[in-house]
Design an enzyme around this catalytic site. Sequence first.
Site, short mmCIF file in Angstrom:
data_model
loop_
_atom_site.label_atom_id
_atom_site.label_comp_id
_atom_site.label_asym_id
_atom_site.label_seq_id
_atom_site.Cartn_x
_atom_site.Cartn_y
_atom_site.Cartn_z
N ALA A 78 0.83 -1.21 0.00
CA ALA A 78 0.00 0.00 0.00
C ALA A 78 0.86 1.27 0.00
O ALA A 78 2.01 1.25 0.43
CB ALA A 78 -0.91 0.00 1.23
N GLY A 80 0.53 5.74 0.71
CA GLY A 80 -0.30 6.81 1.21
C GLY A 80 -0.92 7.55 0.03
O GLY A 80 -0.23 7.83 -0.94
N VAL A 81 -2.21 7.86 0.10
CA VAL A 81 -2.86 8.50 -1.04
C VAL A 81 -3.50 9.84 -0.69
O VAL A 81 -4.01 10.52 -1.57
CB VAL A 81 -3.94 7.59 -1.68
CG1 VAL A 81 -3.30 6.36 -2.28
CG2 VAL A 81 -5.01 7.21 -0.68
N GLY A 82 -3.48 10.25 0.57
CA GLY A 82 -4.22 11.45 0.96
C GLY A 82 -3.59 12.76 0.56
O GLY A 82 -4.29 13.72 0.27
N GLU A 83 -2.27 12.86 0.53
CA GLU A 83 -1.62 14.15 0.33
C GLU A 83 -1.23 14.49 -1.12
O GLU A 83 -1.32 15.65 -1.50
CB GLU A 83 -0.39 14.26 1.22
CG GLU A 83 -0.71 14.17 2.71
CD GLU A 83 -1.67 15.25 3.18
OE1 GLU A 83 -1.56 16.40 2.73
OE2 GLU A 83 -2.55 14.93 4.00
#
Length: 123
Positions: A78, A80-83
């Site tokens: 996985a 990180g996809v938020g930023e």
Amino acid sequence: MVVQDVGKAINPLGVEGQMQGGAVQSIGMALTEALTFDDQGRLTNPSLLDYKTLTAADLPTSRRSSSRSPLRPAPFGARGVGEPPIVPAPAALANAIHDATGIRLTELPLTPERIALAMARQA
């Protein structure tokens, strides 16, 4: 359109929400969101009644696309996809304003007032 390498999407719907939310934040940062202060340094827009944030009604329908190349050392591959989606809108819009007017704005938000004042200074 929001495009991002999300690695292995453990929760695909959550990933789409993060991508869309990040893009909305990016556009808001570029066009509307600003803390304002009075002469004594007091915040003049301390609530969401005064601080302009975008809503779904302010935005076009967005499309999302993701590639999935797993990040090897991360759990389950996985990422990180938020930023990442927060980054592009201010630069893209500032460049569009520069292309249209020849003016390089370097302060956010890119409001019509800032554009008009910069154009008046240039004239």
